[in-house]
Design a protein around this motif. Sequence first.
Motif, mmCIF file in Angstrom:
data_model
loop_
_atom_site.group_PDB
_atom_site.id
_atom_site.type_symbol
_atom_site.label_atom_id
_atom_site.label_comp_id
_atom_site.label_asym_id
_atom_site.label_seq_id
_atom_site.Cartn_x
_atom_site.Cartn_y
_atom_site.Cartn_z
ATOM 1 N N TRP A 117 13.011 7.878 4.057
ATOM 2 C CA TRP A 117 12.929 8.514 2.738
ATOM 3 C C TRP A 117 14.298 9.012 2.310
ATOM 4 O O TRP A 117 14.690 8.859 1.137
ATOM 5 C CB TRP A 117 11.943 9.685 2.808
ATOM 6 C CG TRP A 117 11.701 10.310 1.465
ATOM 7 C CD1 TRP A 117 10.751 9.979 0.561
ATOM 8 C CD2 TRP A 117 12.477 11.386 0.865
ATOM 9 N NE1 TRP A 117 10.849 10.763 -0.557
ATOM 10 C CE2 TRP A 117 11.912 11.639 -0.403
ATOM 11 C CE3 TRP A 117 13.575 12.134 1.273
ATOM 12 C CZ2 TRP A 117 12.399 12.621 -1.266
ATOM 13 C CZ3 TRP A 117 14.066 13.103 0.417
ATOM 14 C CH2 TRP A 117 13.487 13.363 -0.829
ATOM 15 N N GLU A 165 16.280 7.775 -0.949
ATOM 16 C CA GLU A 165 16.528 8.751 -2.015
ATOM 17 C C GLU A 165 18.016 8.867 -2.328
ATOM 18 O O GLU A 165 18.408 9.013 -3.488
ATOM 19 C CB GLU A 165 15.961 10.116 -1.591
ATOM 20 C CG GLU A 165 15.976 11.171 -2.681
ATOM 21 C CD GLU A 165 15.000 10.862 -3.807
ATOM 22 O OE1 GLU A 165 15.178 11.425 -4.893
ATOM 23 O OE2 GLU A 165 14.059 10.058 -3.606
ATOM 24 N N GLN A 196 6.918 4.166 3.731
ATOM 25 C CA GLN A 196 8.307 4.519 3.421
ATOM 26 C C GLN A 196 9.209 3.276 3.389
ATOM 27 O O GLN A 196 10.194 3.249 2.644
ATOM 28 C CB GLN A 196 8.820 5.531 4.444
ATOM 29 C CG GLN A 196 8.197 6.914 4.324
ATOM 30 C CD GLN A 196 8.362 7.523 2.932
ATOM 31 O OE1 GLN A 196 9.374 7.319 2.256
ATOM 32 N NE2 GLN A 196 7.341 8.249 2.495
ATOM 33 N N ASN A 225 8.714 1.930 -0.021
ATOM 34 C CA ASN A 225 9.455 2.766 -0.974
ATOM 35 C C ASN A 225 10.953 2.474 -0.905
ATOM 36 O O ASN A 225 11.642 2.378 -1.944
ATOM 37 C CB ASN A 225 9.227 4.248 -0.669
ATOM 38 C CG ASN A 225 7.861 4.715 -1.136
ATOM 39 O OD1 ASN A 225 7.202 4.028 -1.915
ATOM 40 N ND2 ASN A 225 7.422 5.868 -0.635
ATOM 41 N N LYS A 285 13.317 1.095 -4.006
ATOM 42 C CA LYS A 285 14.475 1.839 -4.522
ATOM 43 C C LYS A 285 15.766 1.018 -4.390
ATOM 44 O O LYS A 285 16.614 1.022 -5.293
ATOM 45 C CB LYS A 285 14.611 3.160 -3.765
ATOM 46 C CG LYS A 285 13.501 4.157 -4.095
ATOM 47 C CD LYS A 285 13.616 5.418 -3.237
ATOM 48 C CE LYS A 285 12.493 6.388 -3.532
ATOM 49 N NZ LYS A 285 12.530 7.582 -2.685
ATOM 50 N N ARG A 291 -0.406 0.154 -2.691
ATOM 51 C CA ARG A 291 0.970 0.550 -2.996
ATOM 52 C C ARG A 291 1.822 -0.687 -3.293
ATOM 53 O O ARG A 291 2.658 -0.679 -4.209
ATOM 54 C CB ARG A 291 1.544 1.320 -1.809
ATOM 55 C CG ARG A 291 3.006 1.760 -1.966
ATOM 56 C CD ARG A 291 3.150 2.944 -2.923
ATOM 57 N NE ARG A 291 2.452 4.107 -2.431
ATOM 58 C CZ ARG A 291 2.998 5.016 -1.614
ATOM 59 N NH1 ARG A 291 4.227 4.866 -1.196
ATOM 60 N NH2 ARG A 291 2.306 6.071 -1.231
ATOM 61 N N LEU A 323 3.772 -1.412 -6.872
ATOM 62 C CA LEU A 323 5.233 -1.495 -6.934
ATOM 63 C C LEU A 323 5.707 -2.888 -7.368
ATOM 64 O O LEU A 323 6.741 -3.027 -8.023
ATOM 65 C CB LEU A 323 5.831 -1.146 -5.571
ATOM 66 C CG LEU A 323 5.683 0.329 -5.128
ATOM 67 C CD1 LEU A 323 6.261 0.533 -3.739
ATOM 68 C CD2 LEU A 323 6.375 1.258 -6.106
ATOM 69 N N PHE A 368 11.413 6.197 -10.210
ATOM 70 C CA PHE A 368 11.573 6.237 -8.754
ATOM 71 C C PHE A 368 12.787 7.038 -8.300
ATOM 72 O O PHE A 368 12.780 7.586 -7.207
ATOM 73 C CB PHE A 368 11.674 4.808 -8.194
ATOM 74 C CG PHE A 368 10.364 4.074 -8.244
ATOM 75 C CD1 PHE A 368 9.385 4.366 -7.318
ATOM 76 C CD2 PHE A 368 10.102 3.139 -9.210
ATOM 77 C CE1 PHE A 368 8.171 3.698 -7.351
ATOM 78 C CE2 PHE A 368 8.897 2.478 -9.264
ATOM 79 C CZ PHE A 368 7.917 2.753 -8.334
#
Length: 1087
Positions: free
Chosen positions: A496, A500, A530, A533, A537, A568, A572, A593
């Motif tokens: 994460w 991020e 994750q 995700n 990103k 998910r 996405l 995001f």
Amino acid sequence: MSGGYANEKPPSSTGSAEGDLTADPASSGFFNTDFKRHEDLKTMLDSNRDNQKLEAMKRIVGMVAKGKDASDLFPAVVKNVVCKNLEVKKLVYVYLTRYAEEQQDLALLSISTFQRALKDPNQLIRASALRVLSSIRVPMISPIMMLAIKEAVNDMSPYVRKTAAHGIPKLYSLDPENKEQLVEVIEKLLADKTTLVAGSAIQAFEEVCPERIDLIHKNYRKLCNLLVDVEEWGQVVIVNMLTRYARTQFINPNKTDSSKENKSFYEDSEKEEEEEEEKEKKEPIYIMDTDHRLLLRQAKPLLNSRNSAVVMSVAQLYYHCAPKAEVGVVAKSLIRLLRSHKEVQYIVLSNIATMSIDRKGMFEPFLKSFYIRSSDPTHIKLLKLEILTNLATETNISTILRELQTYVTSNDKEFAAATIQAIGRCASNIAEITDTCLNGLVHLMSNRDESVVAESVVVIKKLLQMQPSEHKDIIKHMAKMVDTITVPMARASILWLIGEYSERVPKIAPDVLRKMAKTFINEEDIVKLQIINLAAKLCITNPKQTKLLCQYVFNLAKYDQNYDIRDRCRFLRQMILPGEKPSALAKYAKKIFLATKPAPVLESKFKDREQFQLGTLSHILNTRATGYQELPDWPEVAPDSSVRNIELPSLFDEPSKPKVRDRKKVVKKEKSFYSDDSSSVDETESSEDEDSDEESDDEEETDNEEVDESSDEKSSSSEEEESDEEDSDLDEKLAKFTGKKKEEVKVKRPVESDESLDDDSDDEDSSVEDSDESEEEVKPKSKPQPKKQPKTKEKEISKKKEDLLLDLDDAFGPNGGTSSTGTPGDMLTPSMAGSLSNMSISDKGMSATSSMNFVQPPQIVPKTYELLNKISGNGLCVSYKFTRTISVFSPKMVSIELVFTNNKDDAISAIKIGDKKLQPGMEIQDFPEIDSLGEGATTTAVFSINFNDTTQPAKFDLCTTDQKFNVSITAPVGELLQPHTMSEGEFTSQQGKLGGMNENSGTVKLPENKRDSASICKCVHTVANVIQIPSQSTQLYQFAAQTVASNTLTLIIIKQTDDSAKLTVNCEKMVIGSMLFKDLKSIFVKE
């Protein structure tokens, strides 16, 4: 072996194995089908011998205590309710209380027996019968229960009244329609002044009608004052109830503090500051209600209680109702409870954890008390860790962090993980140490223990969210650890962070995604989410390098077993990799995001528990429990405080003053008939009185003299009628006392002498407050009657030979008539002279009383105690002794004589009593200030103390012009008594009512010098201020007294047998009874 192990017969104590098989239900009971269960107990219960019944009941109650089922014995036990043996009956009632609810039909058959037992002379039987009756849960008998409770509420025994209070909630749950009648009963119980009843009455109030706050108003102050003397569990109930009462009847003492806390530190303009100053001026200054202060003051001593529940209840009272500046007093008591059992520690620490969130200053001085021991169980460790974190401030954080570092290496994995979270909380709350904590956590990432590393990663992730730009190196370091860390939560946290803040590590992020794509299938679900995700990103920020990887990850996720991951992935894909028809949201994918997320707030788990009252089950569980009552909010405006005012009846009626004067005038007229000398003296006295009256009285009174004279004549006639009625009452009492008929007994009023009249008038002027009873007791001791008797009176007496004036010379020897004017240190103990000197009885009655066992009481020299010695008093010596006389200030006070001696070279001036530190209910009446005490001089002063029937010390300051001495006086229990006269029959009756818990008895071996009647009576009079009650038996000595403050009856019985004696003390106040028993026992044993 021919038989099984269980069938082997144990050896019999009588030599027969057969008898034991039937006698012992435990032997071969499991395997022998022919054996009848409890048959031997049933046989014993059906026996005619009380000792067998008693033995059977002891065994049955023992079975019940161990949790064994004894319900099949109910029919055999219930038959013994009518047993005359007191011990058997008590145990039967204990059993019936346990099983009456299960065996209702059989219990109903014995209701008439229970009702008869409610009239039993023994208080324990009455209470037990009421307890059983209230345990029969049959709605049909609710009227009988109601009637029994109403009668029990008026019972003389407080123990029975307490049991009635316990029965009220049972009856209410059985039949709620009786609520109105029960409320009336509760109102009567709340007015009870006995400490034994108070707690149970409040418990009944809480369960039946907690909304009827109006019932508490008139009893509020009484409950506050009784709080210290109530039993421990009653204190808990009362304090919890008074906490809610205080929240509804008083205003918030911290209202001004909370308004100040809400203000911002800096203001925008000067105008706003001026407006606020004006508002502050308009706001009234908070003044605490006196009743609010009374509650806090009376509850404070309970913090020293040995019962942890009492301490906890007072702590929550202070926390919820006291000003913040005063709450700190509970901290020390709560810390003391941490030395108790683990269960108590858990509850106390849970409450401290809640209190320490808002009020760190309370527990900061006791920081070391929350250090974790290796022997503490995990749940205690976690609570202490929570409190240490709450107490962390800029000043003590270095100490706490050093302590936390040692906890990280603990073998307890859960505790080590919680320690790392605590370090994270400290870092987030105190900005100055955030960097230090982060560096420490990074070092922990190289720890061998995987759980420590994982928890460190999770905490670092939360801390980095607060200031990510400054810690780029830490993110790189964590990215390199993806291969080594296996804990799913830690791996997910690293992914994460990289996703991020991928812009800060642009080279490392795609490589991490590549590695994760390889192991996607084998990862845990939380890690897979994750990875998806991270792919999304990176596809947004760096599509050139990661688009194909993103598609690959999405394709793997499309066919995953977990539907959350599949959902998910579909969501996405439409946002990140749109097809021919892109969705409207795809344009805003980056904003969605990669939006800046707020940093997580690391708060205590106990933050949301403040909504519940401290010390309750709901607070511990952090959820509303059944029966929980919300703590009411403070009222904005204080309700009317006059509802708590009670009109107290005046102790001394003013109309008694003219009655005394009227009586004296009548006596003077009678005396003038007998002697000219006395009449002339009376005339001179009356003229002097008139002169003094003219000087002191107003003009209006002198104008109305004629009206007064006429009223005097009327009152004198009424006085004569009253005196006739009193004579007949005395005839009845004396007839009852001597066992004769009323016609055989006659009472005469002796004619008072002039000197006694003078003394009475002086006493009246000095202390008008004395009641009629106290005057009658003091009169016989004031002065001896003159030896010269008028001739006319002698003739009358000689004519009536059948009527003899009972004088103490005739009845009890030559020294008993009046108090001889002995040395100032001597003290006369009370005797029957006070009540019998005014009686005239027949010859038969005379012989009856003279044959009774009565010893003329000796003169006791009062013991002198040292209050201040020459060294501690810097030359001033003070001693004191108890005079055993009625205090002129109040009949509830003990009179004490102080002796001051000046051993200094110069005079001591302005000796007086200063500050007083008294227990609740105590009071001191000061002695007049001594202006000056010369060198080597000695003086005395008398003052009085109301000890409130306790042996607690009365602490006060003894002050002079330039010095102050802290002193204390403790009254021996015998000095808290005052004599109380009664007949032998009444004595026996009262003793029967004060049995059970109110009785202390034992056998004492008497030394040779203490076996005669005079020595025995002297020992008793030395210890206690009592009066002897004449007894028919020569070996029986009876003494009676009342406590000074509450007039509680105290009885002493000594039954002598050769060289030993059975000593019995009966008193409703159990503490006084047991202490008096010990004092008497010690003086008899002493050689």
